[in-house]
Design an enzyme around this catalytic site. Structure first.
Site, PDB file in Angstrom:
ATOM      1  N   ASN A  10     105.681 -53.723 -25.906  1.00  0.00           N
ATOM      2  CA  ASN A  10     105.655 -52.295 -26.218  1.00  0.00           C
ATOM      3  C   ASN A  10     104.199 -51.823 -26.251  1.00  0.00           C
ATOM      4  O   ASN A  10     103.481 -52.115 -27.201  1.00  0.00           O
ATOM      5  CB  ASN A  10     106.340 -52.074 -27.587  1.00  0.00           C
ATOM      6  N   LYS A  12     103.161 -48.908 -26.547  1.00  0.00           N
ATOM      7  CA  LYS A  12     103.027 -47.730 -27.432  1.00  0.00           C
ATOM      8  C   LYS A  12     102.227 -46.622 -26.730  1.00  0.00           C
ATOM      9  O   LYS A  12     102.304 -46.480 -25.509  1.00  0.00           O
ATOM     10  CB  LYS A  12     102.394 -48.130 -28.756  1.00  0.00           C
ATOM     11  N   HIS A  96     112.635 -47.245 -32.626  1.00  0.00           N
ATOM     12  CA  HIS A  96     111.436 -47.935 -33.115  1.00  0.00           C
ATOM     13  C   HIS A  96     111.048 -47.338 -34.473  1.00  0.00           C
ATOM     14  O   HIS A  96     111.179 -46.126 -34.694  1.00  0.00           O
ATOM     15  CB  HIS A  96     110.289 -47.779 -32.117  1.00  0.00           C
ATOM     16  N   GLU A  98     108.316 -46.570 -35.744  1.00  0.00           N
ATOM     17  CA  GLU A  98     107.326 -45.486 -35.716  1.00  0.00           C
ATOM     18  C   GLU A  98     108.017 -44.139 -35.480  1.00  0.00           C
ATOM     19  O   GLU A  98     107.590 -43.118 -36.001  1.00  0.00           O
ATOM     20  CB  GLU A  98     106.244 -45.782 -34.656  1.00  0.00           C
ATOM     21  N   GLU A 166     112.569 -55.708 -36.568  1.00  0.00           N
ATOM     22  CA  GLU A 166     111.134 -55.487 -36.724  1.00  0.00           C
ATOM     23  C   GLU A 166     110.852 -55.013 -38.156  1.00  0.00           C
ATOM     24  O   GLU A 166     110.953 -53.800 -38.428  1.00  0.00           O
ATOM     25  CB  GLU A 166     110.655 -54.419 -35.743  1.00  0.00           C
ATOM     26  N   GLY A 172     102.058 -54.148 -36.560  1.00  0.00           N
ATOM     27  CA  GLY A 172     100.671 -53.697 -36.419  1.00  0.00           C
ATOM     28  C   GLY A 172      99.794 -54.038 -37.609  1.00  0.00           C
ATOM     29  O   GLY A 172      98.678 -53.538 -37.728  1.00  0.00           O
ATOM     30  N   SER A 212     103.712 -58.244 -35.377  1.00  0.00           N
ATOM     31  CA  SER A 212     102.492 -59.057 -35.338  1.00  0.00           C
ATOM     32  C   SER A 212     102.684 -60.415 -34.663  1.00  0.00           C
ATOM     33  O   SER A 212     102.044 -61.399 -35.047  1.00  0.00           O
ATOM     34  CB  SER A 212     101.907 -59.215 -36.748  1.00  0.00           C
TER      35      SER A 212
HETATM   36  C1  PEP Z   1     106.054 -53.090 -32.225  1.00  0.00           C
HETATM   37  O1  PEP Z   1     105.501 -52.009 -32.296  1.00  0.00           O
HETATM   38  O2  PEP Z   1     107.188 -53.146 -31.738  1.00  0.00           O
HETATM   39  C2  PEP Z   1     105.351 -54.269 -32.720  1.00  0.00           C
HETATM   40  C3  PEP Z   1     106.047 -55.320 -32.974  1.00  0.00           C
HETATM   41  O3  PEP Z   1     103.986 -54.151 -32.897  1.00  0.00           O
HETATM   42  P1  PEP Z   1     102.947 -55.348 -33.242  1.00  0.00           P
HETATM   43  O4  PEP Z   1     103.315 -56.522 -32.400  1.00  0.00           O
HETATM   44  O5  PEP Z   1     101.616 -54.781 -32.919  1.00  0.00           O
HETATM   45  O6  PEP Z   1     103.126 -55.638 -34.704  1.00  0.00           O
END
Ligand code: PEP
Length: 249
Positions: A10, A12, A96, A98, A166, A172, A212
């Site tokens: 992703n 983003k 997601h 976000e 997630e 992040g 992460s």
């Molecule tokens: C994501 O945004 O789906 C995600 C898992 O981000 P990150 O790997 O940066 O934590």
């Protein structure tokens, strides 16, 4: 039933034309297991979908990061499922955190979007996950079950759905869930699918982990019985994404 390992990237809201070309050339040069072993899907911002689709190796696929809840029309700023299908984009990420948290997308709104995207022929990476506050208050399973139920209430065929667990506190932040924490929620989600949908859907639906994930922690997470792959944010913009894909082996 075997569940093929799935690795999503992703990107983003990141990247310039030049940066995207560079990421694609790194991916194209990567030595990774075959499509029989791992399904790889990268998700650039909408404006880079045609560039990515046109120059990415053919064994990797492309996803949009969102789409509108119903047929397109007078919805300024939105991108419809029909448009993605028209551009031959096979996948879309929906729900997601976000978007749930910053843009206020409710469980029901996400469920409706998933159902509409599937009805148009898209495949969906549907994201669920709890906040830190919800985890600390002991409601993780209740939260992810309610998010999954809102999808299950509207979807009867799960063939084209990948569920991404997630935890919001891991996205992040550099704070990855331990393999045991990830396995616990994935196993509970699979139990939920078994009890509320069917044993077949529970056995065949991929539940991937996001939060992460990087080249150093992916192997141990991938070894968990109910972790069927990853959705990767930050590290999907870097060469270590190739190492994460290799954790499928
Ligand atoms: C994501 O945004 O789906 C995600 C898992 O981000 P990150 O790997 O940066 O934590």
């Amino acid at each position: 039933m075997g569940r093929k390992f799935f690795v999503g990237g992703n990107w983003k809201c990141n990247g310039t034309n030049e940066e995207v070309k560079k990421i694609i050339s790194t991916l194209n040069a990567g030595d990774v297991p075959s499509q029989d072993v791992v399904e790889v899907v990268v998700s650039p911002p909408f404006v880079f979908l045609p560039l990515t689709k046109g120059s990415l190796r053919s064994d990797f696929h492309v996803a949009a990061q969102n789409c509108w809840i119903k047929k397109g029309g007078a919805y300024t700023g939105e991108i419809s499922a029909e448009m993605l299908v028209n551009l031959d984009i096979p996948w879309v990420i929906l729900g997601h955190s976000e978007r749930r948290l910053i843009l206020g997308e409710s469980n029901e709104f996400v469920g409706d979007k998933v159902a509409y995207a599937l009805s148009q022929g898209l495949k969906v990476i549907a994201c669920v996950g709890e906040t830190l506050e919800q985890r600390e208050s002991g409601s993780t399973l209740e939260v992810v079950a309610a998010q999954t139920k809102a999808i299950a209430d509207r979807v009867s065929d799960w063939t084209n759905v990948v569920v991404a667990y997630e935890p919001v506190w891991a996205i992040g932040t550099g704070k990855v869930a331990t393999p045991a924490q990830a396995q616990e929620v994935h196993a509970e989600l699979r139990k939920w699918l078994h009890a509320n949908i069917s044993p077949e859907v529970a056995a065949s639906t991929r539940i991937i982990y996001g939060g992460s994930v990087n080249g150093a922690n992916c192997k141990e997470l991938a070894a968990q019985a109910d972790v069927d792959g990853f959705l990767v944010g930050g590290a999907s913009l870097k060469p270590e994404f190739i190492d994460i894909i290799k954790s499928a082996e």
